[in-house]
Scaffold this motif. Structure first.
Motif, PDB file in Angstrom:
ATOM      1  N   LEU A   1     -24.254 -26.832  66.248  1.00 14.89           N
ATOM      2  CA  LEU A   1     -24.448 -26.724  64.796  1.00 14.89           C
ATOM      3  C   LEU A   1     -23.194 -26.249  64.075  1.00 14.89           C
ATOM      4  O   LEU A   1     -23.255 -25.709  62.978  1.00 14.89           O
ATOM      5  N   GLY A   2     -22.039 -26.460  64.693  1.00 17.20           N
ATOM      6  CA  GLY A   2     -20.791 -26.143  64.024  1.00 17.20           C
ATOM      7  C   GLY A   2     -20.298 -24.741  64.295  1.00 17.20           C
ATOM      8  O   GLY A   2     -20.832 -24.003  65.124  1.00 17.20           O
ATOM      9  N   LYS A   3     -19.247 -24.371  63.583  1.00 18.58           N
ATOM     10  CA  LYS A   3     -18.579 -23.086  63.814  1.00 18.58           C
ATOM     11  C   LYS A   3     -19.479 -21.916  63.476  1.00 18.58           C
ATOM     12  O   LYS A   3     -20.275 -21.958  62.545  1.00 18.58           O
ATOM     13  N   THR A   4     -19.313 -20.859  64.263  1.00 17.78           N
ATOM     14  CA  THR A   4     -20.048 -19.619  64.014  1.00 17.78           C
ATOM     15  C   THR A   4     -19.074 -18.453  64.042  1.00 17.78           C
ATOM     16  O   THR A   4     -18.117 -18.453  64.810  1.00 17.78           O
TER      17      THR A   4
ATOM     18  N   THR B   1     -13.505 -12.741  72.579  1.00 11.06           N
ATOM     19  CA  THR B   1     -14.594 -11.894  73.041  1.00 11.06           C
ATOM     20  C   THR B   1     -15.814 -12.008  72.141  1.00 11.06           C
ATOM     21  O   THR B   1     -16.937 -12.095  72.607  1.00 11.06           O
ATOM     22  N   ASN B   2     -15.556 -12.020  70.829  1.00 11.41           N
ATOM     23  CA  ASN B   2     -16.656 -11.904  69.893  1.00 11.41           C
ATOM     24  C   ASN B   2     -17.157 -13.232  69.348  1.00 11.41           C
ATOM     25  O   ASN B   2     -18.169 -13.261  68.671  1.00 11.41           O
ATOM     26  N   ILE B   3     -16.466 -14.307  69.608  1.00 10.24           N
ATOM     27  CA  ILE B   3     -16.935 -15.580  69.074  1.00 10.24           C
ATOM     28  C   ILE B   3     -17.179 -16.588  70.192  1.00 10.24           C
ATOM     29  O   ILE B   3     -18.293 -17.007  70.448  1.00 10.24           O
ATOM     30  N   SER B   4     -16.151 -16.934  70.926  1.00  8.32           N
ATOM     31  CA  SER B   4     -16.319 -17.998  71.910  1.00  8.32           C
ATOM     32  C   SER B   4     -17.194 -17.566  73.075  1.00  8.32           C
ATOM     33  O   SER B   4     -17.788 -18.401  73.747  1.00  8.32           O
ATOM     34  N   ALA B   5     -17.285 -16.254  73.331  1.00 11.02           N
ATOM     35  CA  ALA B   5     -18.105 -15.789  74.452  1.00 11.02           C
ATOM     36  C   ALA B   5     -19.591 -15.836  74.127  1.00 11.02           C
ATOM     37  O   ALA B   5     -20.427 -15.775  75.002  1.00 11.02           O
ATOM     38  N   GLN B   6     -19.906 -15.922  72.849  1.00  4.54           N
ATOM     39  CA  GLN B   6     -21.300 -15.951  72.440  1.00  4.54           C
ATOM     40  C   GLN B   6     -21.987 -17.193  72.995  1.00  4.54           C
ATOM     41  O   GLN B   6     -21.434 -18.283  72.966  1.00  4.54           O
ATOM     42  N   SER B   7     -23.186 -17.029  73.504  1.00  2.00           N
ATOM     43  CA  SER B   7     -23.823 -18.123  74.234  1.00  2.00           C
ATOM     44  C   SER B   7     -25.043 -18.671  73.518  1.00  2.00           C
ATOM     45  O   SER B   7     -25.782 -17.930  72.865  1.00  2.00           O
ATOM     46  N   SER B   8     -25.253 -19.988  73.663  1.00  2.00           N
ATOM     47  CA  SER B   8     -26.473 -20.627  73.194  1.00  2.00           C
ATOM     48  C   SER B   8     -27.384 -20.960  74.377  1.00  2.00           C
ATOM     49  O   SER B   8     -28.345 -21.704  74.232  1.00  2.00           O
ATOM     50  N   HIS B   9     -27.059 -20.393  75.551  1.00  2.00           N
ATOM     51  CA  HIS B   9     -27.850 -20.656  76.764  1.00  2.00           C
ATOM     52  C   HIS B   9     -28.266 -19.390  77.509  1.00  2.00           C
ATOM     53  O   HIS B   9     -28.990 -19.495  78.497  1.00  2.00           O
TER      54      HIS B   9
ATOM     55  N   ASP C   1     -25.773 -16.814  62.472  1.00  2.00           N
ATOM     56  CA  ASP C   1     -25.650 -16.887  63.930  1.00  2.00           C
ATOM     57  C   ASP C   1     -26.180 -18.243  64.376  1.00  2.00           C
ATOM     58  O   ASP C   1     -27.309 -18.372  64.853  1.00  2.00           O
ATOM     59  N   LYS C   2     -25.351 -19.262  64.218  1.00  2.00           N
ATOM     60  CA  LYS C   2     -25.786 -20.618  64.557  1.00  2.00           C
ATOM     61  C   LYS C   2     -26.150 -20.756  66.032  1.00  2.00           C
ATOM     62  O   LYS C   2     -27.065 -21.501  66.389  1.00  2.00           O
ATOM     63  N   ASN C   3     -25.426 -20.038  66.887  1.00  2.00           N
ATOM     64  CA  ASN C   3     -25.725 -20.155  68.312  1.00  2.00           C
ATOM     65  C   ASN C   3     -27.057 -19.518  68.682  1.00  2.00           C
ATOM     66  O   ASN C   3     -27.681 -19.897  69.670  1.00  2.00           O
TER      67      ASN C   3
END
Length: 808
Positions: free
Chosen positions: A325-328, A20-28, A348-350
């Protein structure tokens, strides 16, 4: 509950938290938990001509409309001050006598009119009778599809609105749905700040009007409407509803839907603008007919068909580049909350990727109209009198808008600027003769507008020369033509159009140069954009001779024009003259502080931390100052940046990030990139401790402040510059990679020479590299101390087994 079950439950909760808190974060995706209250919180859409600013309100949804061709005024009279050049001898005499105060006053005699204004077209307001409390509100903009969406619930009914602006169909679409049959009710109102008329006929809501003539003095006074027939640009907006059930209701000025479940609103707009040199009233396009045809054609298509066509068209540009840009470890928060958290120094790389992606999104959305590039606000302006007229400010801002066009794989979006340069060259020939006494070539000044105005501004002697009296825009803009060629290798463009524009800019520069007392070539009079010097006797001024920025731009203009002529094998004698003048230009000077001098003499700046850094043009966007080729000048450039500091306005910070990247200082560039993403409160928001200054508004718009889009574009360009740098002969990998981006990948970044890069890196070392060529050619790939020669055929792709060796 036994310990095994507890452990298993804990693991599931932990995994759920992680997902929920990491993979759901979006760069789009930009998203928010509440409607926009201010312009700087809204979400923007555009097809390169039509723009929409969506607030996403519940009971009242406001949408600002813009058309990039709707400006005040009419074609410029380039011959407005035919004898201005006759003042030059007196100005030059004053400068020879070192009488700068007199030169400053006399320089005002070489001024013309100010620019016209970019105008707001209108506002759509969709009102709903629902008065219950909205819950589960969500507002988003998916920049991978250029689609915005709003959802919320009232009394158990879910309402959804979806918005996009289509380039293929030249239409804006708003789809409204409710989860319960017959519960969708709304009315539509149309209004404009411009003189206009609203009516409903045959269930079509229309707004028609005219932009004013901009007969005012200065930037801040509202335009006066001149009641003169057949003057000004006309505009038309048409709206029609397609409903699946319920009933369409209409009054004399509103349109709406009652007791429906789903409805689609079609919005078409058009203006009478027909080119920079045609009167939009007497020679204009038929805006009503164009808007009507677009509406009719689109209305015959379903929502799904329109959306799929729009998304496919948009993705063919957006999907060219992918950045990782790698893991966040950053949590998935609403965008405004993410920005606030990031401003506190959190990782917050994303979000950093999202800002880069958003820059590309904005350019695709605002730059697809021939001869009409993105302006100071791109495409989105709600103001009758916008900041700085939302014009084309050509001493940095319009150029910064296009720094990301070529290297982030959006060459097509560069074309509106390139075609605008062609327009400038027409009026600029008259400007060169009448304002500067130069019979060959073309010139352009500090400001322009849709009418390709090129004269120096200042209201005929009323404004300060420090910004008004500057003739070097042609030299700067000509380098964009070279950039387009060297990235695309489009020799036909260079031959048939681009080179002649470059030559014209170079011819003006040759005619404008004069000799100093040492026999070197300089400009006189000269100013350094919007900056002032301070003399020992206390005099503060801007007019001088031999300004470093002028000569840097001329160096770059000559260098690129020489290269273009040699590629085309033309103008050998002209090339010899340029080479001779290039060799005789007054050289760069390093001051007593170790700084690259901005002025001919080692004078003090009135403001040492001034936002402009024009004397560093040769470092970026030019390329004749580099750490390898000119280490002393690179070091002096670095000293200037240290003196100026990192705290500055949004667009200036965008420029400085690129400059630090060119100095191969990735960590300093990254520090400033983080500062560019510093949260700034909306301009009208009242808070106990307002967050102001340069940075980023909640909707990721750049804060100059106020909003200027150039910082978005400059910041996005800088990310690419940190990862890949190139010239005509070489490509340098990870030249300014910050420690924070130790691992990552990028696909689709372009390099000069017509190459495209795909690479991965880990522990700051390049792991894989694929390079492809658009038209075939040779280049050198450099990584650290290693160098590989590459020779590719047209369309060939090569995977390189690189030197897995850490850069020294």
């Amino acid at each position: 509950m036994n310990s095994g079950v507890i452990k298993k439950t804990f693991f599931i909760l932990l995994l759920t938290f992680y997902i929920t808190n990491i993979s759901a974060q979006s760069s789009h995706v930009l998203w928010y938990n509440q409607p926009a209250e201010y312009f700087e919180e809204s979400l923007v859409l555009g097809n390169g001509k039509m723009g929409a600013t969506v607030f996403g309100g519940v009971n009242s949804d406001k949408i600002y409309l813009n058309d990039i061709t709707l400006w005040s005024g009419e074609p410029v009279n380039a011959n407005m001050n035919p004898e201005a050049y006759k003042n030059l001898p007196a100005i030059r005499e004053a400068l020879q006598n070192e009488n700068y105060k007199l030169a400053e006053e006399l320089n005002k005699k070489i001024q013309g009119k100010n620019s016209e204004k970019y105008a707001p077209l209108g506002t759509i307001e969709i009102t709903s009778p629902n008065r219950g409390k909205a819950t589960n509100y969500h507002r988003e903009l998916d920049i991978s599809k250029a689609v915005s969406k709003v959802t919320y619930e009232i009394d158990g009914v879910k309402f959804t609105r979806e918005y996009f602006v289509s380039a293929p169909d030249q239409i804006m679409i708003i789809k409204l749905t409710s989860s319960q049959k017959g519960t969708l009710n709304f009315d539509i109102n149309l209004s404009s700040l411009l003189k206009s008329n609203v009516e409903v006929k045959d269930n079509v809501l229309s707004l028609s009007g005219k932009a004013p003539l901009n007969e005012h003095v200065g930037y801040t006074v509202l335009p006066k409407y001149l009641e003169i027939k057949e003057r000004g640009t006309r505009f038309t907006t048409l709206m029609k509803i397609k409903n699946t059930d319920g009933a369409i209701i209409a009054s004399d000025k509103t349109l709406g839907v009652k007791n429906a479940t789903e409805a689609v609103i079609y919005v078409s707009i058009a203006t009478s603008f027909n080119g920079f040199d045609k009167n939009p009233a007497t020679e204009g396009l038929n805006d009503k007919t164009i808007a009507s045809k677009s509406l009719k054609k689109a209305f015959a298509k379903s929502f799904d068909k329109l959306k799929s066509s729009h998304v496919a068209d948009y993705k063919k540009f957006y999907n060219r580049v992918h950045l990782d840009l790698g893991k966040t470890t950053a949590p998935d928060l609403a965008t405004d909350e993410r920005l606030l958290r990031y401003s506190e120094g959190k990782e917050d790389k994303n979000l950093e990727i999202l800002y880069f992606n958003y820059g590309r999104y904005l350019l695709i959305s605002s730059s697809r109209t021939k001869g009409v590039p993105a302006n100071l606000q791109g495409l989105w302006n709600p103001h009758l009198s916008p900041p700085w007229s939302s014009n084309y400010t050509m001493n940095i801002n319009v150029e910064e808008n296009y720094w990301l066009a070529e290297n982030t794989n959006l060459s097509e979006m560069h074309l509106p600027l390139l075609s605008f340069i062609k327009n400038l060259s027409v009026t600029g020939k008259i400007t060169a003769k009448t304002f500067y006494g130069v019979d060959k070539g073309w010139a352009a000044g500090h400001n322009s507008d849709i009418w390709a105005m090129t004269n120096p501004v200042g209201q005929f002697g009323k404004e300060d020369p420090m910004w008004a009296c500057w003739p070097m825009a042609g030299a700067w803009l000509s380098t964009h033509i070279w950039e387009h060629y060297i990235f695309t290798q489009d020799k036909d463009y260079l031959k048939n159009e681009g080179y002649q524009l470059m030559k014209g800019a170079a011819e003006f520069c040759m005619g404008w140069l004069v000799e100093d007392k040492n026999g070197n070539l300089i400009t006189a009079p000269s100013t350094s954009p919007e900056n002032q010097y301070k003399l020992a006797d206390g005099f503060v001024g801007a007019t001088m001779y031999g300004g470093t920025a002028d000569l840097a731009m001329i160096r770059e203009c000559f260098d690129k024009t020489i290269k273009a002529a040699k590629i085309l094998n033309v103008d050998a004698e002209f090339v010899k003259k340029m080479e001779a003048d290039l060799a005789n230009l007054h050289p760069y000077q390093i001051g007593k502080k170790g700084n690259l001098q901005e002025w001919y003499f080692d004078w003090e700046d009135k403001d040492p931390k001034h936002r402009h850094q024009s004397q560093l043009f040769g470092l970026f966007p030019g390329d004749h100052i580099t750490p390898l080729k000119t280490p002393d000048l690179a070091e002096a450039s670095k000293k200037i940046l240290e003196i100026k500091g990192d705290e500055t306005t949004g667009w200036s910070k965008g420029w400085r990030i690129n400059l630090w990247a060119r100095l191969w200082d990735g960590n300093r560039a990254y520090k400033m990139y983080r500062e560019l993403l510093r949260y700034v409160d909306p301009d009208g928001k009242k808070t106990e401790k307002p967050r102001r200054g340069g940075g980023t508004y909640p909707n990721l718009f750049d804060a100059h402040p106020p909003f200027q889009i150039d910082g978005n574009f400059g910041g996005a360009a800088a990310v690419a510059e940190m990862l890949v740098q190139s010239d005509e002969n070489e490509i340098r990998l990870l030249p300014a990679l910050p420690d924070a981006w130790e691992s990552g990948s990028v696909k689709g970044i372009c390099a000069r020479g017509g190459f495209e890069i795909e690479m991965t890196w880990s522990n700051k070392m390049v792991m894989t590299l694929t390079i492809s060529s658009k038209n075939g050619g040779k280049t050198s790939v450099i990584y650290g101390e290693n160098k590989r020669e590459i020779d590719l055929k047209k369309g060939e792709k090569k995977i390189l087994q690189l030197w897995i060796k850490e850069k020294k």
